[in-house]
Design a protein around this motif. Structure first.
Motif, PDB file in Angstrom:
ATOM      1  N   LEU A 106       0.822  -1.206   0.000  1.00 43.37           N
ATOM      2  CA  LEU A 106       0.000   0.000   0.000  1.00 43.37           C
ATOM      3  C   LEU A 106       0.858   1.259   0.000  1.00 43.37           C
ATOM      4  O   LEU A 106       0.471   2.276  -0.579  1.00 43.37           O
ATOM      5  N   THR A 107       2.007   1.212   0.662  1.00 44.19           N
ATOM      6  CA  THR A 107       2.911   2.360   0.626  1.00 44.19           C
ATOM      7  C   THR A 107       3.394   2.622  -0.800  1.00 44.19           C
ATOM      8  O   THR A 107       3.413   3.768  -1.267  1.00 44.19           O
ATOM      9  N   ALA A 108       3.761   1.540  -1.493  1.00 45.16           N
ATOM     10  CA  ALA A 108       4.218   1.691  -2.869  1.00 45.16           C
ATOM     11  C   ALA A 108       3.115   2.234  -3.773  1.00 45.16           C
ATOM     12  O   ALA A 108       3.362   3.085  -4.637  1.00 45.16           O
ATOM     13  N   LEU A 109       1.888   1.754  -3.580  1.00 49.95           N
ATOM     14  CA  LEU A 109       0.782   2.206  -4.422  1.00 49.95           C
ATOM     15  C   LEU A 109       0.301   3.605  -4.045  1.00 49.95           C
ATOM     16  O   LEU A 109      -0.064   4.403  -4.917  1.00 49.95           O
ATOM     17  N   GLY A 110       0.297   3.904  -2.750  1.00 55.20           N
ATOM     18  CA  GLY A 110      -0.254   5.171  -2.293  1.00 55.20           C
ATOM     19  C   GLY A 110       0.665   6.351  -2.537  1.00 55.20           C
ATOM     20  O   GLY A 110       0.217   7.434  -2.919  1.00 55.20           O
ATOM     21  N   VAL A 111       1.959   6.148  -2.319  1.00 60.38           N
ATOM     22  CA  VAL A 111       2.909   7.241  -2.498  1.00 60.38           C
ATOM     23  C   VAL A 111       3.188   7.475  -3.975  1.00 60.38           C
ATOM     24  O   VAL A 111       3.368   8.605  -4.419  1.00 60.38           O
ATOM     25  N   GLY A 112       3.220   6.394  -4.743  1.00 57.15           N
ATOM     26  CA  GLY A 112       3.507   6.511  -6.175  1.00 57.15           C
ATOM     27  C   GLY A 112       4.583   5.536  -6.573  1.00 57.15           C
ATOM     28  O   GLY A 112       5.661   5.544  -5.951  1.00 57.15           O
ATOM     29  N   PRO A 113       4.331   4.694  -7.574  1.00 60.92           N
ATOM     30  CA  PRO A 113       5.290   3.635  -7.930  1.00 60.92           C
ATOM     31  C   PRO A 113       6.454   4.135  -8.771  1.00 60.92           C
ATOM     32  O   PRO A 113       6.734   3.613  -9.847  1.00 60.92           O
ATOM     33  N   THR A 114       7.136   5.141  -8.294  1.00 65.12           N
ATOM     34  CA  THR A 114       8.306   5.660  -9.003  1.00 65.12           C
ATOM     35  C   THR A 114       9.502   5.649  -8.065  1.00 65.12           C
ATOM     36  O   THR A 114       9.379   5.924  -6.871  1.00 65.12           O
ATOM     37  N   GLU A 115      10.664   5.352  -8.622  1.00 67.36           N
ATOM     38  CA  GLU A 115      11.871   5.224  -7.796  1.00 67.36           C
ATOM     39  C   GLU A 115      12.251   6.532  -7.137  1.00 67.36           C
ATOM     40  O   GLU A 115      12.697   6.561  -5.990  1.00 67.36           O
ATOM     41  N   ALA A 116      12.070   7.642  -7.844  1.00 65.90           N
ATOM     42  CA  ALA A 116      12.468   8.938  -7.293  1.00 65.90           C
ATOM     43  C   ALA A 116      11.695   9.285  -6.038  1.00 65.90           C
ATOM     44  O   ALA A 116      12.209   9.955  -5.138  1.00 65.90           O
ATOM     45  N   VAL A 117      10.449   8.805  -5.950  1.00 66.68           N
ATOM     46  CA  VAL A 117       9.610   9.107  -4.787  1.00 66.68           C
ATOM     47  C   VAL A 117       9.812   8.073  -3.689  1.00 66.68           C
ATOM     48  O   VAL A 117       9.931   8.412  -2.505  1.00 66.68           O
ATOM     49  N   LEU A 118       9.861   6.801  -4.064  1.00 67.33           N
ATOM     50  CA  LEU A 118       9.863   5.731  -3.067  1.00 67.33           C
ATOM     51  C   LEU A 118      11.235   5.479  -2.443  1.00 67.33           C
ATOM     52  O   LEU A 118      11.321   5.153  -1.258  1.00 67.33           O
ATOM     53  N   ALA A 119      12.299   5.603  -3.213  1.00 66.77           N
ATOM     54  CA  ALA A 119      13.624   5.250  -2.699  1.00 66.77           C
ATOM     55  C   ALA A 119      14.013   6.021  -1.440  1.00 66.77           C
ATOM     56  O   ALA A 119      14.524   5.424  -0.484  1.00 66.77           O
ATOM     57  N   PRO A 120      13.778   7.344  -1.364  1.00 66.99           N
ATOM     58  CA  PRO A 120      14.122   8.039  -0.115  1.00 66.99           C
ATOM     59  C   PRO A 120      13.255   7.623   1.069  1.00 66.99           C
ATOM     60  O   PRO A 120      13.680   7.742   2.220  1.00 66.99           O
ATOM     61  N   LEU A 121      12.040   7.125   0.796  1.00 64.77           N
ATOM     62  CA  LEU A 121      11.134   6.741   1.875  1.00 64.77           C
ATOM     63  C   LEU A 121      11.320   5.296   2.310  1.00 64.77           C
ATOM     64  O   LEU A 121      10.803   4.903   3.360  1.00 64.77           O
ATOM     65  N   ALA A 122      12.032   4.503   1.517  1.00 62.48           N
ATOM     66  CA  ALA A 122      12.102   3.064   1.761  1.00 62.48           C
ATOM     67  C   ALA A 122      12.644   2.689   3.137  1.00 62.48           C
ATOM     68  O   ALA A 122      12.035   1.851   3.834  1.00 62.48           O
ATOM     69  N   PRO A 123      13.771   3.248   3.602  1.00 66.34           N
ATOM     70  CA  PRO A 123      14.275   2.827   4.923  1.00 66.34           C
ATOM     71  C   PRO A 123      13.274   3.062   6.048  1.00 66.34           C
ATOM     72  O   PRO A 123      13.020   2.169   6.868  1.00 66.34           O
ATOM     73  N   GLY A 124      12.693   4.259   6.097  1.00 66.47           N
ATOM     74  CA  GLY A 124      11.730   4.543   7.152  1.00 66.47           C
ATOM     75  C   GLY A 124      10.464   3.733   7.017  1.00 66.47           C
ATOM     76  O   GLY A 124       9.904   3.263   8.018  1.00 66.47           O
TER      77      GLY A 124
END
Length: 218
Positions: A32-50
């Motif tokens: 759901l995080t991947a779908l809700g935030v947006g399935p793009t690397e530029a958006v998800l990669a900085p959020l991945a650790p947290g």
């Protein structure tokens, strides 16, 4: 202690609080995080650790109210506290069983789900190390919180309010370790601090848990 841990593992799996519950929640959270935030690397990669650490933390939180509840319902908790086994050893056994059924599966599953959030492959070993080092602290803290609320009706909400603030340091340092690794920085210091928090929790909280059980079951 080994027999008590084995018994708790069987009870956790039979009661639905075992491997499947935490892993299912973790999978749903990451997806759901991947779908809700947006399935793009530029958006998800900085959020991945947290996001990965937060998902693991919440998955651990799900089954905390079951740590002592089943024993409380069938009366075996009173027997455990009057047995020759010290209450501190009972607390350690409960925390260990919770970690085996929750923290360990999450540690194994995290690197499999991490690519969904575009976590760099170079950070995967540090993600595994941070979760392996940090999740025992979550189980120890959760066992203490469960002991504080074992005698209360509808204590799940109170348990969350007690435990979540104590989870924050482990979350901060564990996520920072993975974040530094993803950015190519040295993640050693936050990993060491995460390990220090875990060692402190393992050393101190069994005594606090035993004291809480004595008070609540007096």
């Amino acid at each position: 202690m080994i027999a008590l841990v084995a018994r708790d593992l069987r009870l956790a799996i039979r009661a639905g609080g075992g491997f499947g519950l935490g892993l299912g929640f973790f999978l749903i959270f990451v997806t759901l995080t991947a779908l809700g935030v947006g399935p793009t690397e530029a958006v998800l990669a900085p959020l991945a650790p947290g996001a990965l650490w937060l998902g693991a933390l919440l998955a651990c939180l799900l089954s905390l109210d079951r740590i002592f509840a089943l024993d409380r319902e069938d009366g075996s908790l009173d027997a455990l506290l009057t047995a020759p086994l010290p209450p501190e050893a009972v607390a350690v056994s409960k925390a260990l069983a919770h970690w085996i059924t929750t923290g360990l599966p999450l540690t194994v599953a995290a690197p499999v789900l991490a690519p969904l959030l575009f976590l760099p492959p170079s950070a995967l070993p540090w993600l595994i190390a941070a979760l392996a080092v940090g999740t025992p602290a979550l189980s120890a803290i959760g066992t203490f919180g469960a002991a504080l609320t074992v005698g209360l009706r509808r204590g799940s909400l109170l348990l969350s309010l007690i435990v979540l603030p104590m989870y924050v340091p482990t979350l901060v340092f564990g996520a920072d370790c993975v974040r530094r690794a993803a950015q190519g920085l040295d993640p050693t210091l936050p990993l060491v601090l995460t390990a220090a928090l875990t060692l402190g929790a393992i050393a101190l909280l069994p005594f606090a848990t035993a004291a809480a059980l004595r008070v609540n079951l007096r």
